[in-house]
Design an enzyme around this catalytic site. Structure first.
Site, PDB file in Angstrom:
ATOM      1  N   THR A 183       0.839  -1.076   0.140  1.00 56.67           N
ATOM      2  CA  THR A 183      -0.109  -0.066   0.004  1.00 56.67           C
ATOM      3  C   THR A 183       0.905   1.404   0.063  1.00 56.67           C
ATOM      4  O   THR A 183       1.899   1.257   0.635  1.00 56.67           O
ATOM      5  CB  THR A 183      -0.927   0.180   1.187  1.00 56.67           C
ATOM      6  OG1 THR A 183      -0.006   0.064   2.267  1.00 56.67           O
ATOM      7  CG2 THR A 183      -1.747  -1.021   1.448  1.00 56.67           C
ATOM      8  N   GLU A 328      -5.965  -3.558   0.792  1.00 60.55           N
ATOM      9  CA  GLU A 328      -6.325  -4.436   1.942  1.00 60.55           C
ATOM     10  C   GLU A 328      -7.621  -5.212   1.369  1.00 60.55           C
ATOM     11  O   GLU A 328      -7.672  -6.347   2.323  1.00 60.55           O
ATOM     12  CB  GLU A 328      -6.429  -3.777   2.799  1.00 60.55           C
ATOM     13  CG  GLU A 328      -5.165  -3.360   3.714  1.00 60.55           C
ATOM     14  CD  GLU A 328      -4.900  -1.984   3.479  1.00 60.55           C
ATOM     15  OE1 GLU A 328      -5.135  -1.442   2.435  1.00 60.55           O
ATOM     16  OE2 GLU A 328      -3.987  -1.264   4.056  1.00 60.55           O
ATOM     17  N   LYS A 437     -11.367  18.762  12.648  1.00 62.57           N
ATOM     18  CA  LYS A 437     -11.775  18.803  13.984  1.00 62.57           C
ATOM     19  C   LYS A 437     -11.846  19.979  14.289  1.00 62.57           C
ATOM     20  O   LYS A 437     -10.960  20.637  14.732  1.00 62.57           O
ATOM     21  CB  LYS A 437     -11.642  17.870  14.752  1.00 62.57           C
ATOM     22  CG  LYS A 437     -12.338  17.271  15.724  1.00 62.57           C
ATOM     23  CD  LYS A 437     -12.132  15.829  16.298  1.00 62.57           C
ATOM     24  CE  LYS A 437     -13.425  15.478  17.158  1.00 62.57           C
ATOM     25  NZ  LYS A 437     -13.041  14.376  17.817  1.00 62.57           N
ATOM     26  N   TRP A 442     -16.711  17.536  14.058  1.00 62.80           N
ATOM     27  CA  TRP A 442     -16.341  16.879  12.845  1.00 62.80           C
ATOM     28  C   TRP A 442     -16.728  17.802  11.418  1.00 62.80           C
ATOM     29  O   TRP A 442     -17.953  18.030  11.271  1.00 62.80           O
ATOM     30  CB  TRP A 442     -16.473  15.662  12.551  1.00 62.80           C
ATOM     31  CG  TRP A 442     -15.394  14.626  13.083  1.00 62.80           C
ATOM     32  CD1 TRP A 442     -14.187  14.872  13.590  1.00 62.80           C
ATOM     33  CD2 TRP A 442     -15.621  13.322  13.344  1.00 62.80           C
ATOM     34  NE1 TRP A 442     -13.519  13.927  13.693  1.00 62.80           N
ATOM     35  CE2 TRP A 442     -14.248  12.764  13.822  1.00 62.80           C
ATOM     36  CE3 TRP A 442     -16.743  12.234  13.243  1.00 62.80           C
ATOM     37  CZ2 TRP A 442     -14.101  11.560  14.170  1.00 62.80           C
ATOM     38  CZ3 TRP A 442     -16.476  11.093  13.596  1.00 62.80           C
ATOM     39  CH2 TRP A 442     -14.981  10.426  14.062  1.00 62.80           C
TER      40      TRP A 442
HETATM   41  P1  AMP Z   1      -5.316   2.133  -1.954  1.00 66.31           P
HETATM   42  O1  AMP Z   1      -5.207   1.064  -0.999  1.00 66.31           O
HETATM   43  O2  AMP Z   1      -4.242   2.979  -2.347  1.00 66.31           O
HETATM   44  O3  AMP Z   1      -6.409   1.755  -2.843  1.00 66.31           O
HETATM   45  O4  AMP Z   1      -6.615   3.323  -1.238  1.00 66.31           O
HETATM   46  C1  AMP Z   1      -7.530   2.941  -0.323  1.00 66.31           C
HETATM   47  C2  AMP Z   1      -8.088   4.241   0.297  1.00 66.31           C
HETATM   48  O5  AMP Z   1      -8.715   5.242  -0.987  1.00 66.31           O
HETATM   49  C3  AMP Z   1      -9.381   3.962   1.029  1.00 66.31           C
HETATM   50  O6  AMP Z   1      -8.916   3.674   2.285  1.00 66.31           O
HETATM   51  C4  AMP Z   1     -10.024   5.452   1.044  1.00 66.31           C
HETATM   52  O7  AMP Z   1      -9.609   6.272   1.851  1.00 66.31           O
HETATM   53  C5  AMP Z   1      -9.846   5.753  -0.481  1.00 66.31           C
HETATM   54  N1  AMP Z   1     -11.028   5.490  -1.297  1.00 66.31           N
HETATM   55  C6  AMP Z   1     -11.177   4.397  -2.307  1.00 66.31           C
HETATM   56  N2  AMP Z   1     -12.112   4.442  -2.605  1.00 66.31           N
HETATM   57  C7  AMP Z   1     -12.941   5.780  -2.290  1.00 66.31           C
HETATM   58  C8  AMP Z   1     -14.030   6.239  -2.529  1.00 66.31           C
HETATM   59  N3  AMP Z   1     -15.147   5.775  -3.489  1.00 66.31           N
HETATM   60  N4  AMP Z   1     -14.306   7.433  -1.780  1.00 66.31           N
HETATM   61  C9  AMP Z   1     -13.561   7.839  -1.020  1.00 66.31           C
HETATM   62  N5  AMP Z   1     -12.539   7.291  -0.812  1.00 66.31           N
HETATM   63  C10 AMP Z   1     -12.303   6.476  -1.285  1.00 66.31           C
END
Ligand code: AMP
Length: 542
Positions: A183, A328, A437, A442
């Site tokens: 990640t 994940e 915050k 929030w």
């Molecule tokens: P990654 O593992 O790099 O794909 O990142 C995952 C993260 O992307 C998630 O934990 C979210 O914070 C963000 N994310 C993925 N899809 C969305 C979505 N549709 N809306 C908002 N945040 C998203």
């Protein structure tokens, strides 16, 4: 009493062998800049997958060994996606856009012994070659017409000629590792997620569900989500499983390439992060392209603004499917499909639902836990951290002891904050680290961003917290005007636009107009950079 069904392992091999026979005539293609698409059949693909596995065996790759890939989206990458897991080794897709120290860490921590590298990205890797101490062989793929091959490197096509093609795939345990991906974390070292065959198998089946991406043999899929990021949302696995026509975006695909390939190839499914669609929208609006062959745009990775979903529907007749997930979670967690009884609802209400991140996919359990550790009600109001569990959710990071990301009762803590409504649709309001915050309340930066991006003069917007002596944190909006509105859009216009739409304390303290929102290596807004840049806001006079 136990069931009496066979204990047949859920491995990728079953999909591959079935597809090879059923869909031999179907097409796979790759975009090679300034050349016609390269095309071949599933039959040729299957033969080359057997040869690649044979070649890797000849290089002494054994079950459990990690083989890294360092490539754009191309058919050779697809070959690696299948050959490596099916021979019992582990496909490790590496994000080449990360900073060099992170790449070196990921490759050595993952223990990659062979890297398959696109010639066009080799220059990124070459300067750090000596730090990649676990790597004993580099295999180079010609991915552009004028690819320059490093002296002494082994060429991919030679590797395919080297060993005897694999005739029989080994019997694997469905819990064996098939693939891994790190990640792109914002703190500490990147963390390795290891996918089992079983997880990829179930996730691929999930994507063919009508209420998910509904992938089928009839689809023409264009791969734009990088294959080094979260398995390209697992679509290269599911695409082969169903026997769809698949086109790979090649080196550095731009919105214009997406539009042109869509028109020429009558693409039906193409997923990407929202920023890509903002680019596509600009071109289509300016030049009037026909992208109506698309039946579905899965859009996620960051929040898809409601205004974007509306525009694709109303101007181009193309539905966006907002989805949420993470590396994940293989990655799909939720999908925002309307339920049948919502279809007659007024458009405004339907877009409100579709702009949410959606309800949990099959195989995903989801809950929201508030700051006091209580499971939140499904009331659409109570905010808390999203936690998930299921057969395609990670149970731990590779070679990491820390249990910080898991609860005692076995849920994965996503680090995303949101609400869940009575219909089961989640809405992400922030990452835990992006939350603003203000005076103990929030404020959702994501909500503010989406509202601002609905302003007709705005191209992009990111809202970050800046320190405040009284309220601790206050929102600052960083706004990029559309090119034709540079110089004419004012901060006051944005505030007045927001005023009737949000609570007073949500109104940003200030609006700064910037050239571009900085992006992460996978095209998401990089708020860390903005927070750093504006941490002393407002600037002191003199
Ligand atoms: P990654 O593992 O790099 O794909 O990142 C995952 C993260 O992307 C998630 O934990 C979210 O914070 C963000 N994310 C993925 N899809 C969305 C979505 N549709 N809306 C908002 N945040 C998203």
């Amino acid at each position: 009493m136990k069931g009496l069904m066979m204990d047949y392992p859920l491995t990728l091999t079953q999909f591959f062998e079935r597809s090879r026979r059923l869909f031999a005539k179907k097409t796979l293609a790759t975009r090679i800049p300034s050349q016609p698409l390269f095309r071949y059949t599933y039959a040729e693909f299957a033969e080359r997958v057997r040869r690649l596995a044979g070649g890797l065996r000849a290089l002494d790759i054994r079950p459990g060994d990690r083989v890294g890939t360092f490539m754009w989206n191309c058919h050779q990458h697809l070959e690696a996606y299948w050959a490596i897991p099916m021979m019992g080794a582990v496909l490790h897709t590496v994000n080449f856009r990360l900073a060099p120290p992170d790449i070196a860490y990921i490759v050595t921590h993952g223990g990659d012994t062979i890297l398959i590298v696109g010639a066009s990205v080799w220059p990124l890797l070459e300067p750090m070659r000596r730090e990649l101490t676990t790597v004993r062989e580099i295999v180079i793929v010609r991915d552009t017409a004028d690819a320059r091959l490093p002296v002494g490197g082994l060429e991919y096509e030679d590797l395919l000629r080297r060993g005897a093609p694999v005739a029989e795939w080994p019997q694997l345990d469905e819990r064996d590792a098939a693939a891994m991906c790190y990640t792109s974390g914002t703190t500490g070292h990147p963390k390795g997620v290891v996918y089992s065959h079983r997880a990829l198998y179930l996730h691929s089946l999930g994507m063919a569900q009508a209420d998910s991406f509904a992938l089928s043999e009839r689809d023409v899929i264009l791969h734009i989500v990088p294959m080094f990021h979260a398995n390209a949302w697992c679509v290269p696995f599911a695409g082969v499983m169903v026997g769809a026509t698949q086109i790979f975006g090649g080196p550095s695909p731009q919105p214009r390439d997406i539009v042109e390939m869509t028109e020429q190839e009558r693409v039906t499914v193409v997923g990407a992060v929202p920023t890509v669609w903002i680019g596509v929208k600009e071109i289509c609006e300016r030049e009037g392209h026909d992208i109506s062959s698309i039946r579905l745009i899965p859009c996620g990775g960051s929040a898809a603004p409601r205004s974007l979903i509306e525009l694709f529907d109303e101007k181009f007749g193309v539905p966006m499917l907002h989805a949420w997930g993470m590396t994940e979670t293989t990655p799909v967690g939720t999908l925002s499909r309307l339920k049948s009884y919502m279809e007659p609802w007024p458009d405004d209400q339907k877009y409100t639902v579709r702009a949410k991140q959606g309800f949990p996919s099959v195989c995903v359990d989801l809950r929201i836990v508030d700051e006091q550790g209580r499971v939140a009600p499904w009331d659409g109001k109570t905010m808390g951290e999203i936690q998930v569990r299921g057969p395609w959710v990670t149970s731990g990071y590779y070679k990491a002891d820390s249990t910080d990301h898991f609860t005692e009762d076995g849920w994965f803590k996503t680090g995303d904050v949101g609400t869940i409504d009575p219909e089961g649709y989640i809405q992400i309001t922030d990452r835990t680290k992006d939350v603003i915050k203000s005076g103990g309340e929030w404020i959702s930066s994501v909500d503010l961003e989406n509202l601002i991006m609905a302003h007709p003069k705005v191209l992009e917007a990111a809202v970050v917290a800046v320190p405040h002596p009284k309220w601790i944190e206050r929102p600052l909006a960083c706004v990029v005007p559309k090119p034709e509105h540079h110089g004419s859009l004012t901060a006051g216009e944005i505030i007045e636009f927001l005023r009737p739409q949000v609570a007073r304390f949500w109104l940003p303290d200030d609006v700064v107009l910037i050239e571009a929102v900085p992006k992460t290596s996978v095209g998401k807004f990089d708020k860390k950079v903005l927070r750093e840049r504006f941490k002393g806001w407002p600037p002191k006079a003199g």
